[in-house]
Design an enzyme around this catalytic site. Structure first.
Site, short mmCIF file in Angstrom:
data_model
loop_
_atom_site.label_atom_id
_atom_site.label_comp_id
_atom_site.label_asym_id
_atom_site.label_seq_id
_atom_site.Cartn_x
_atom_site.Cartn_y
_atom_site.Cartn_z
CE LYS A 16 0.76 1.62 4.14
NZ LYS A 16 1.47 2.82 4.62
CG ASP A 143 -0.70 0.09 8.55
OD1 ASP A 143 -1.45 1.15 8.91
OD2 ASP A 143 0.51 0.43 8.18
#
Length: 312
Positions: A16, A143
């Site tokens: 990401k 995350d």
């Protein structure tokens, strides 16, 4: 012994980048209050899961620098899934083909943890629902929940409050990272708190205002006047000040032809530049990859994707 319908599966575990990372306060639990937009890119690790008959979790990898012991998030995630199943005879041989750089601000470890939850849920026929997998993932790191559904999402709280961002971004991306540099996320947040704590919000109403503003304005796309699109990373000012390599990466990216915007991802040290599409990113990459290497950087070209973890 538990009978299973599947013996082996393989998943793609994406990296990401942060299109927006704003630190708006400090929580009572010690974490920071964040307002983020997180976005998957098509840089993948590959994880193979195979049932074993001895009830053990065994992890191997092509990356010799990676810990394969109980501190690895894949092992932790697998044990969480096994515990919730209440089936002691479940086991898996896991092989991680590591492509996402370690300690890079691309959340490869978090992605691998989420991929393990999703992968073992299927391999072991557990039928865990999305809410249960999100709850498990939140125990593994801030995350990790994002990767359960992936794509592009607003991430609030410490990262566990997720809202889908119905984006249609198809930008190309160039990533730069010095292979000799890694940065402590915890230390970076501590340094930011020490220097900028006077800016932290204390009222929940103001926190909600920032969330709503991000929801409305989001990650602004190119407008009719073709202005540069906006990205934000509050941690960048700390890392750039202390790390010449990050400063150089941002400088090189900012001077690339047709660069729409550039930033650091997460707590770094990986930095990225955005381009109109993958074709433009490839073109610029081909023109500059020798220059990147000569300046000591590893470089990748990829694109934003709307999917998260997928099965092969």
């Amino acid at each position: 012994m538990t009978k299973l319908s599947t013996t082996k599966i393989c998943v793609k575990s994406p990296a990401k980048i942060n299109l927006h990372l704003e630190i708006i306060g400090k929580r009572e639990d010690g974490y920071h209050e964040l307002a983020m937009i997180m976005q998957n890119i098509d840089l993948f690790d590959y994880i193979e899961f195979e049932n074993n008959q001895i009830g053990d979790i065994e992890l191997k990898s092509n990356n010799k620098d990676l810990s394969l012991k109980d501190d690895n998030l894949i092992i932790k995630a697998a044990n969480y899934v096994k515990d919730i199943s209440k089936k002691k005879d479940l086991g898996a041989n896991i092989f991680l083909k590591k492509n996402i750089p370690i300690g890079a601000g691309l959340a490869g470890g978090s992605s691998n943890a989420a991929a393990t939850i999703i992968g073992l849920n299927k391999l072991w026929d557990l039928d865990l629902d999305n809410e249960t997998m999100l709850s498990l993932s939140s125990k593994l790191g801030s995350d990790v929940p994002f990767f359960i559904n992936g794509g592009c999402q607003f991430c609030f709280g410490r990262g566990e409050i997720l809202e889908n961002y119905n984006s249609k971004f198809d930008y190309g991306v160039i990533l730069l990272k010095n292979p000799n540099i890694s940065i402590s996320t915890a230390d970076t947040y501590k340094k930011y708190s020490k220097e900028y704590c006077s800016n932290f919000l204390t009222e929940s109403e103001k926190t909600n205002d920032i969330r709503n503003d991000l929801r409305i304005n989001g990650f602004n796309d190119l407008n009719s006047s073709n202005q540069i699109i906006k990205v934000k990373n509050d941690l960048q000012i700390i890392v750039e000040k202390e790390n010449d390599s990050v400063k150089k990466a941002l400088y090189l990216l900012s001077n690339l032809q047709n660069c729409l915007s550039f930033s650091m991802s997460g707590s770094g040290p990986t930095c990225f530049a955005l381009f109109k599409d993958i074709n433009k990113a490839n073109e610029v990459f081909e023109q500059n990859h020798k220059m990147f290497n000569n300046n000591g950087f590893e470089a990748w070209v990829c694109k934003l994707i709307n999917s998260g973890i997928t099965f092969l």
